[in-house]
Motif scaffolding. Structure first.
Motif, PDB file in Angstrom:
ATOM      1  N   GLY A 187       0.811  -1.205   0.000  1.00  0.00           N
ATOM      2  CA  GLY A 187       0.000   0.000   0.000  1.00  0.00           C
ATOM      3  C   GLY A 187       0.844   1.254   0.000  1.00  0.00           C
ATOM      4  O   GLY A 187       2.032   1.240  -0.342  1.00  0.00           O
ATOM      5  N   ASP A 188       0.228   2.351   0.423  1.00  0.00           N
ATOM      6  CA  ASP A 188       0.904   3.646   0.371  1.00  0.00           C
ATOM      7  C   ASP A 188       1.686   3.978   1.629  1.00  0.00           C
ATOM      8  O   ASP A 188       2.379   4.996   1.667  1.00  0.00           O
ATOM      9  CB  ASP A 188      -0.116   4.763   0.119  1.00  0.00           C
ATOM     10  CG  ASP A 188      -0.663   4.731  -1.293  1.00  0.00           C
ATOM     11  OD1 ASP A 188      -0.007   4.124  -2.174  1.00  0.00           O
ATOM     12  OD2 ASP A 188      -1.739   5.303  -1.523  1.00  0.00           O
ATOM     13  N   SER A 189       1.583   3.172   2.671  1.00  0.00           N
ATOM     14  CA  SER A 189       2.250   3.518   3.921  1.00  0.00           C
ATOM     15  C   SER A 189       2.600   2.253   4.695  1.00  0.00           C
ATOM     16  O   SER A 189       1.853   1.265   4.644  1.00  0.00           O
ATOM     17  CB  SER A 189       1.358   4.418   4.781  1.00  0.00           C
ATOM     18  OG  SER A 189       1.961   4.654   6.049  1.00  0.00           O
ATOM     19  N   PRO A 190       3.713   2.273   5.432  1.00  0.00           N
ATOM     20  CA  PRO A 190       4.026   1.143   6.311  1.00  0.00           C
ATOM     21  C   PRO A 190       3.138   1.111   7.544  1.00  0.00           C
ATOM     22  O   PRO A 190       3.121   0.094   8.255  1.00  0.00           O
ATOM     23  CB  PRO A 190       5.488   1.389   6.692  1.00  0.00           C
ATOM     24  CG  PRO A 190       5.651   2.874   6.591  1.00  0.00           C
ATOM     25  CD  PRO A 190       4.772   3.308   5.457  1.00  0.00           C
ATOM     26  N   LEU A 191       2.404   2.193   7.803  1.00  0.00           N
ATOM     27  CA  LEU A 191       1.515   2.239   8.965  1.00  0.00           C
ATOM     28  C   LEU A 191       0.202   1.537   8.650  1.00  0.00           C
ATOM     29  O   LEU A 191      -0.262   1.555   7.506  1.00  0.00           O
ATOM     30  CB  LEU A 191       1.248   3.687   9.372  1.00  0.00           C
ATOM     31  CG  LEU A 191       2.469   4.521   9.754  1.00  0.00           C
ATOM     32  CD1 LEU A 191       2.047   5.952  10.054  1.00  0.00           C
ATOM     33  CD2 LEU A 191       3.194   3.909  10.950  1.00  0.00           C
ATOM     34  N   PRO A 192      -0.440   0.936   9.636  1.00  0.00           N
ATOM     35  CA  PRO A 192      -1.752   0.327   9.419  1.00  0.00           C
ATOM     36  C   PRO A 192      -2.753   1.370   8.949  1.00  0.00           C
ATOM     37  O   PRO A 192      -2.688   2.540   9.352  1.00  0.00           O
ATOM     38  CB  PRO A 192      -2.123  -0.220  10.802  1.00  0.00           C
ATOM     39  CG  PRO A 192      -0.823  -0.373  11.524  1.00  0.00           C
ATOM     40  CD  PRO A 192       0.057   0.733  11.012  1.00  0.00           C
ATOM     41  N   PRO A 193      -3.699   0.994   8.081  1.00  0.00           N
ATOM     42  CA  PRO A 193      -4.652   1.976   7.548  1.00  0.00           C
ATOM     43  C   PRO A 193      -5.554   2.602   8.600  1.00  0.00           C
ATOM     44  O   PRO A 193      -6.099   3.682   8.383  1.00  0.00           O
ATOM     45  CB  PRO A 193      -5.456   1.162   6.527  1.00  0.00           C
ATOM     46  CG  PRO A 193      -5.245  -0.265   6.918  1.00  0.00           C
ATOM     47  CD  PRO A 193      -3.883  -0.347   7.512  1.00  0.00           C
ATOM     48  N   GLU A 194      -5.711   1.929   9.731  1.00  0.00           N
ATOM     49  CA  GLU A 194      -6.590   2.489  10.766  1.00  0.00           C
ATOM     50  C   GLU A 194      -5.944   3.607  11.564  1.00  0.00           C
ATOM     51  O   GLU A 194      -6.611   4.258  12.388  1.00  0.00           O
ATOM     52  CB  GLU A 194      -7.055   1.387  11.722  1.00  0.00           C
ATOM     53  CG  GLU A 194      -5.945   0.624  12.415  1.00  0.00           C
ATOM     54  CD  GLU A 194      -5.526  -0.617  11.652  1.00  0.00           C
ATOM     55  OE1 GLU A 194      -4.890  -1.500  12.265  1.00  0.00           O
ATOM     56  OE2 GLU A 194      -5.840  -0.700  10.450  1.00  0.00           O
ATOM     57  N   VAL A 195      -4.638   3.881  11.345  1.00  0.00           N
ATOM     58  CA  VAL A 195      -3.983   4.996  12.040  1.00  0.00           C
ATOM     59  C   VAL A 195      -4.554   6.303  11.500  1.00  0.00           C
ATOM     60  O   VAL A 195      -4.480   6.571  10.299  1.00  0.00           O
ATOM     61  CB  VAL A 195      -2.462   4.958  11.834  1.00  0.00           C
ATOM     62  CG1 VAL A 195      -1.802   6.189  12.454  1.00  0.00           C
ATOM     63  CG2 VAL A 195      -1.874   3.678  12.425  1.00  0.00           C
ATOM     64  N   PRO A 196      -5.152   7.151  12.352  1.00  0.00           N
ATOM     65  CA  PRO A 196      -5.727   8.403  11.850  1.00  0.00           C
ATOM     66  C   PRO A 196      -4.670   9.346  11.314  1.00  0.00           C
ATOM     67  O   PRO A 196      -3.488   9.271  11.678  1.00  0.00           O
ATOM     68  CB  PRO A 196      -6.416   8.986  13.094  1.00  0.00           C
ATOM     69  CG  PRO A 196      -5.751   8.344  14.258  1.00  0.00           C
ATOM     70  CD  PRO A 196      -5.322   6.983  13.802  1.00  0.00           C
ATOM     71  N   ALA A 197      -5.094  10.248  10.440  1.00  0.00           N
ATOM     72  CA  ALA A 197      -4.163  11.156   9.770  1.00  0.00           C
ATOM     73  C   ALA A 197      -3.368  11.994  10.765  1.00  0.00           C
ATOM     74  O   ALA A 197      -2.168  12.223  10.580  1.00  0.00           O
ATOM     75  CB  ALA A 197      -4.915  12.050   8.798  1.00  0.00           C
TER      76      ALA A 197
END
Length: 271
Positions: A187-197
């Motif tokens: 995906g676009d980030s190594p962070l989980p998608p549930e991490v808020p902006a």
């Protein structure tokens, strides 16, 4: 600690293929995983995604380890600047997040003399060079000036030598490859998608702090080379080509050089 935490979520980030779980790894895959966690500090998904093909996994890890992690004429902070610059030019936000966070945890990351090296890295993707000193490929790194800056703990890159350029080119080539693999399989980030902006910045800074101990170590060069057999040398390829060359019948006119070259298999090209 970082390796244990990331191993659980790393496999879930990969799309389209099923990486080998670390607990199920055997043989060559297990050897690569062991070096990856030891030297890089985490089970990096851009490397793990190659595990369905063990030899490709080993080749990918060899490229990354020997170009980015090992010591040489160029400091790790300079190499991370190249990795970040290439990834930004290729619009790979995943790799930008990882390597910018790692860069910021290294001594000398805010030195302005990294700018021409980062500008050169961006030009390798076809972008125009940023204003300032000439790009590294044109200036042969001699325009960087006094290096290292006092107290930064960096290895000199200002000498007129082919070694620094070769190391930076190796990092750039590695990340042009990895950026393309990440664009397809991650995906676009190594962070989980549930991490808020609003939490992404602090989370990436925490990631950089966790990566800091591994990034400040300098593993010995060459430890990954035994993972794959040596590449055939130029003489070996020529010998194979000669062995497979059909015998010409008596009285038969040999083909022209151009025609023979057009029909020659690509695998017989010199390496």
């Amino acid at each position: 600690m970082l390796a244990l935490v990331t191993a659980r979520g790393a496999l879930a980030q990969v799309r389209h293929v099923s990486p080998v779980p670390p607990r199920s790894a055997r043989g060559l895959v297990a050897r690569v995983y062991g070096q990856l966690v030891r030297d890089f500090g985490m089970a990096a998904p851009p490397v793990l995604l190659h595990s369905p093909a063990p030899e490709v996994l080993a080749a990918c890890w060899m490229m990354l380890r020997e170009s980015l992690l090992c010591g040489g004429a160029v400091a790790r902070v300079v190499k991370e600047a190249v990795a970040t610059g290439v990834s930004a030019a290729n619009a790979c936000p995943y790799c930008v997040d990882v390597h910018d966070a790692t860069l910021r945890g290294l001594p000398g990351h805010d030195d302005p003399r990294l700018a021409p090296v980062a500008a050169w890295a961006r030009t390798t993707a076809g972008e125009q060079a940023a204003p300032g000193p000439p790009p590294a490929s044109q200036a042969r790194l001699s325009a960087v000036g006094e290096w290292p800056p006092s107290g930064a703990g960096l290895v000199a890159v200002g000498e007129r030598s082919a070694a620094p350029e070769a190391e930076l080119i190796a990092v750039a080539v590695t990340f042009h490859y990895l950026n393309r693999m990440v664009a397809v399989f991650l995906g676009d980030s190594p962070l989980p998608p549930e991490v808020p902006a609003r939490a992404r910045g602090p989370a990436l800074r925490a990631f950089g702090r966790l990566m800091r101990p591994a990034a400040r170590r300098t593993p010995p060069a060459g430890a990954s080379l035994p993972l794959l057999p040596a590449a055939p040398c130029r003489r070996t390829w020529r010998g194979r080509a000669a062995a497979r060359k059909p015998r010409r019948s008596p009285g038969r006119r040999p083909p022209s050089r151009q025609a023979a070259g057009a029909r020659s298999p690509a695998r017989y090209a010199t390496c």
